[in-house]
Design a protein around this motif. Structure first.
Motif, short mmCIF file in Angstrom:
data_model
loop_
_atom_site.label_atom_id
_atom_site.label_comp_id
_atom_site.label_asym_id
_atom_site.label_seq_id
_atom_site.Cartn_x
_atom_site.Cartn_y
_atom_site.Cartn_z
N SER A 27 0.86 -1.18 0.00
CA SER A 27 0.00 0.00 0.00
C SER A 27 0.89 1.23 0.00
O SER A 27 1.95 1.24 0.62
N TYR A 28 0.45 2.22 -0.73
CA TYR A 28 1.10 3.53 -0.60
C TYR A 28 0.21 4.35 0.32
O TYR A 28 -0.88 4.75 -0.10
N GLY A 29 0.65 4.57 1.54
CA GLY A 29 -0.22 5.20 2.52
C GLY A 29 -1.44 4.33 2.70
O GLY A 29 -1.32 3.12 2.89
N PRO A 56 -4.26 0.67 -1.10
CA PRO A 56 -3.68 -0.62 -1.45
C PRO A 56 -3.42 -0.70 -2.95
O PRO A 56 -4.25 -0.29 -3.75
N VAL A 57 -2.25 -1.19 -3.32
CA VAL A 57 -1.87 -1.24 -4.73
C VAL A 57 -1.69 -2.69 -5.19
O VAL A 57 -2.03 -3.05 -6.30
N LEU A 58 -1.17 -3.52 -4.29
CA LEU A 58 -1.06 -4.96 -4.59
C LEU A 58 -1.77 -5.74 -3.49
O LEU A 58 -1.64 -5.43 -2.31
N GLY A 103 -0.04 -6.16 -18.11
CA GLY A 103 -1.26 -5.64 -17.51
C GLY A 103 -1.50 -4.22 -17.95
O GLY A 103 -0.58 -3.56 -18.43
N PRO A 104 -2.73 -3.76 -17.80
CA PRO A 104 -3.02 -2.38 -18.20
C PRO A 104 -2.32 -1.39 -17.28
O PRO A 104 -1.80 -1.76 -16.23
N SER A 105 -2.33 -0.14 -17.68
CA SER A 105 -1.67 0.89 -16.89
C SER A 105 -2.29 0.97 -15.50
O SER A 105 -3.49 0.89 -15.34
N GLY A 106 -1.42 1.10 -14.51
CA GLY A 106 -1.90 1.23 -13.14
C GLY A 106 -2.23 -0.09 -12.47
O GLY A 106 -2.74 -0.11 -11.36
N SER A 107 -1.91 -1.22 -13.11
CA SER A 107 -2.27 -2.51 -12.53
C SER A 107 -1.27 -2.97 -11.48
O SER A 107 -1.51 -3.95 -10.79
N GLY A 108 -0.15 -2.28 -11.35
CA GLY A 108 0.81 -2.63 -10.31
C GLY A 108 2.06 -3.34 -10.80
O GLY A 108 2.81 -3.87 -10.00
N LYS A 109 2.30 -3.33 -12.10
CA LYS A 109 3.46 -4.03 -12.65
C LYS A 109 4.77 -3.44 -12.13
O LYS A 109 5.64 -4.17 -11.65
N THR A 110 4.90 -2.11 -12.25
CA THR A 110 6.12 -1.46 -11.77
C THR A 110 6.32 -1.72 -10.29
O THR A 110 7.43 -1.96 -9.83
N THR A 111 5.22 -1.69 -9.55
CA THR A 111 5.31 -1.90 -8.11
C THR A 111 5.89 -3.28 -7.80
O THR A 111 6.77 -3.41 -6.94
N VAL A 112 5.44 -4.30 -8.51
CA VAL A 112 5.99 -5.65 -8.30
C VAL A 112 7.50 -5.64 -8.52
O VAL A 112 8.28 -6.16 -7.72
N ASP A 171 11.80 -2.75 -16.73
CA ASP A 171 10.50 -2.06 -16.65
C ASP A 171 10.21 -1.36 -17.97
O ASP A 171 10.74 -0.29 -18.23
N GLU A 172 9.37 -1.94 -18.78
CA GLU A 172 9.01 -1.39 -20.09
C GLU A 172 10.22 -0.78 -20.78
O GLU A 172 10.20 0.39 -21.16
N PRO A 173 11.27 -1.56 -20.97
CA PRO A 173 12.51 -0.97 -21.48
C PRO A 173 12.38 -0.51 -22.92
O PRO A 173 13.19 0.29 -23.38
N THR A 225 5.67 -5.17 -19.31
CA THR A 225 5.20 -4.48 -20.50
C THR A 225 3.68 -4.35 -20.44
O THR A 225 3.02 -5.05 -19.69
N HIS A 226 3.14 -3.40 -21.18
CA HIS A 226 1.69 -3.42 -21.31
C HIS A 226 1.29 -3.74 -22.75
O HIS A 226 0.14 -3.62 -23.14
N ASP A 227 2.29 -4.18 -23.53
CA ASP A 227 2.06 -4.49 -24.93
C ASP A 227 1.96 -6.00 -25.07
O ASP A 227 2.94 -6.73 -24.90
#
Ligand SMILES: Nc1ncnc2c1ncn2[C@@H]1O[C@H](COP(=O)(O)OP(=O)(O)OP(=O)(O)O)[C@@H](O)[C@H]1O
Ligand SMILES: [Mg+2]
Lengths: 367, 266
Positions: A16-18, A21-23, A40-49, A162-164, A195-197
């Motif tokens: 959670s960020y504050g 909850p994100v994951l 996953g789509p944008s905002g789904s938590g990929k970067t966070t993982v 991360d989405e290189p 990736t989200h592609d």
């Protein structure tokens, strides 16, 4: 052999960020040597993982295990992972070789050794000639490769990307996809690639982990995800698909019928015990790909319905027809993909056609 | 490219030139006249000479003031760059307290110098600090801190956060990250800030007059000399200061303008 041992395991990891909850309770095993894509789509938590695994962000709860040992609290600079950042994060005041050698020089490796390994790494990414340039003097694709060489040189157990390729144009993207894949085969290091592609994911991954809204929806090979999606989200997200809602009928061996607005459709459930176990009358979707649907001819068994061609779109080797089917009140829009013909398609807009798909080419997902 | 018709281009060029001449020509008068002597209140244009410069070199008061100014400038630069950088590093990325701190830092820079000077004067008296070069240095530092803080903070903000993350990710310790990544990326901003701080300290007058002890800095000295009427060596002094200031500005611009240096080097 090594393919199947787990390198890294996430056990009910939450973040959670504050208060947000994100994951939510993520479980994930990464196998040694595989190319795993997080999609996953944008905002789904990929970067966070990725950031949690890399140690850039603390866990809210749960554990991360490396070779069976808990590394949840291991500081970022001691984890044997390296990241390729989306914006490359090359150090602007250092040359290419300075950048690539950084990971070794902070560990006080001897200078000669650093020079040798930097040369090796630059050779691997085909940038030998650029050793003395500054990052500002490189093209996007070259920077990308410097970032990769910099991550590889420390011989990490796992490389996080991360989405290189997001910032590259289409042509370069294709080249880099192949390039990354060939490097991964060569050095046999585990890659975790965000990736989200979905095309990128299908083309590169050994396995794909589909995320949505902080949950992992499905983890499997591209083939499994395409032909045996386990939920509506994956069925819709991953490739083009036709989904028709209905109620499940009684199991018939490896098949199961579903009552829909298009009539009774029979779909395969082989290898998916949860579909066998679902109660009669449960809400579900019949799912069939546009290329599985075809114009009915005399020999077709079951799964027949008629529809009207609403629109035709030429897409090169194939032509996609948008079809309205079913009773007026519950009209469904379906897509049909047929090979294109040089004399124009046999299909005509506004025509009513009889369609069908084979039971083994249809599958079910629970609503 | 140029969409304007020709006559208006010429007109614009003429206006620009005129404005430039009006604005900047006064700056050149002392430079030019520093090469001529003044007799009976009139400039003697017939024979260019360096005698004013010779006279300046003989003027021990002015040389002492120059030395004082340099000492104060260097001390101010060191103090303000170190503390400005530390403050910027500390408050970068921190939400709480930052706007209040910025307000405090910018206050002396924005307030009329006489107010800042008086406030400092009262403060020094209250804590019993004798007026001396030390109080001048403190006064100047308080005054220029805003510039250094701002310059360094802006560089920090434009520096991608992932640079620091990448450094840790590659196995560096916090200390290594600071010395090898953060500091080199800040260094040109710090040098630029230092030059600006020095230039500000160099000609600060109001605060200096209020908080100085017996020694006076160059601007204060000039101020005092002007009340006694011009002497030719003032022209020489002004010319030197002008050239020096221009040099500082050019240097500051070089360090503060975002670097394409790497690209231009080849
Ligand atoms: N530092 C942060 N503070 C607060 N919320 C954050 C922070 N970072 C990410 N989030 C939130 O967490 C959620 C997941 O973000 P994340 O960056 O993991 O998404 P993503 O799947 O990588 O998306 P994208 O494809 O756009 O990069 C988002 O809703 C985002 O707003
Ligand atoms: Mg992301």
């Amino acid at each position: 052999m090594t393919e199947n041992t787990d390198l890294l395991t996430l056990r009910s990891v939450s973040k959670s960020y504050g208060p947000v909850p994100v994951l939510h309770d993520i479980d994930l095993s990464i196998r040694d040597g595989e190319f795993l894509t997080v999609l996953g789509p944008s905002g789904s938590g990929k970067t966070t993982v990725l950031r949690l695994i890399g140690g850039l962000e603390p866990l809210t709860s749960g554990e991360i295990h490396l070779d069976g040992q808990d590394i949840s609290r291991m500081p970022i600079n001691r984890r044997p992972f390296n990241t390729v950042f989306q914006d490359y994060a090359l150090f602007p005041h250092m040359t290419v070789s300075g950048n690539v050698g950084y990971g070794l020089s902070v560990r006080h490796v001897r200078r000669k050794e650093i020079a040798r390994r930097v040369a090796e790494a630059l050779e691997l990414v085909q940038l030998g000639r650029f050793a003395d340039r500054f990052p500002a003097q490189l093209s996007g694709g070259q920077r990308q490769r410097v970032a990769l060489a910099r991550a590889l040189i420390c011989q990490p157990r796992l490389i996080l990307l991360d989405e290189p390729l997001a910032a590259l144009d289409l042509e370069l993207r294709r080249q880099m996809q192949e390039f990354l894949k060939s490097i991964q085969r060569e050095i046999k290091t585990t890659f975790l690639f965000v990736t989200h592609d979905q095309e990128e994911a299908i083309g590169m991954a050994d396995r794909i982990c589909v995320m949505q809204a902080g949950h992992i929806r499905q983890l499997g090979t591209p083939h499994e995800l395409y032909y045996k999606p386990n939920c509506e989200f994956v069925a819709r997200f991953f490739g083009e698909n036709n989904l028709v809602a209905g109620k499940l009928g009684p199991v018939q061996g490896e098949q199961r019928p579903i009552e829909t607005a298009l009539g009774r459709l029979v779909c395969s459930i082989s290898g998916q015990p949860h579909l066998k176990a679902a109660a009669d009358g449960a809400s579900a979707f019949a799912a069939f790909r546009p290329e599985a649907l075809h114009l009915a001819n005399g020999e077709d068994s079951g799964n027949r319905f008629s529809g009207t061609i609403a629109d035709l779109a030429f897409a090169g080797s194939s032509t996609v027809a948008t079809i309205t089917a079913g009773a007026n009140g519950a009209a469904q829009r379906l897509r049909l993909r047929v090979p294109s013909r040089i004399d124009g398609s046999a299909l005509k807009s506004g025509e009513t056609v009889s369609l069908s798909f084979a039971p083994h080419e249809g599958h079910l997902v629970l609503a | 490219m140029n969409a304007l018709p020709r006559p208006s281009t010429i007109f614009l060029a003429a206006i620009t030139t005129l404005v430039a001449v009006l604005l900047y020509s006064p700056l050149f008068v002392p430079i030019v006249s520093s090469f001529f002597t003044i007799s009976q209140g009139n400039v003697d244009w017939s024979s260019p000479t360096l005698s004013t410069y010779a006279a300046l070199a003989e003027n021990h008061d002015i040389l002492a003031a120059l030395r004082t100014t340099l000492i104060v400038g260097v001390c101010t630069v060191i103090l303000s760059v170190v503390s400005g950088t530390l403050l910027a590093l500390y408050y970068h990325g921190r939400r709480s307290g930052r706007s209040f701190l910025q307000f405090i830092i910018f206050l002396p820079f924005l307030m009329p110098p006489i107010i800042s000077g008086l406030a400092l004067l009262i403060f020094f008296r209250e804590i019993g600090l004798e007026r001396s070069l030390l109080t001048v240095v403190i006064g100047h530092t308080v005054f220029v801190l805003a510039i250094v803080y701002r310059t360094v903070l802006m560089r920090l903000q434009s520096m991608s956060r992932t640079l620091v993350e990448a450094s840790y990710d590659l196995g560096a310790t916090g200390w290594q990250t600071f010395w090898r990544i953060i500091l080199p990326n800040l260094s040109s901003a710090m040098v630029g800030g230092a030059i600006l701080a020095f230039a500000l300290s160099f000609d600060e007058t109001m605060i200096t007059i209020l908080v100085t002890g017996t020694q006076s800095t160059l601007p204060v000295r000039l101020w005092a000399m002007m009340r006694l009427g011009f002497s030719p060596d003032i022209n020489a002094l002004v010319a030197l200061i002008l050239m020096f200031t221009v040099l500082l500005c050019v240097l500051a611009a070089r360090f503060l303008i975002p670097r394409q240096m790497a690209t231009e080097r080849t």
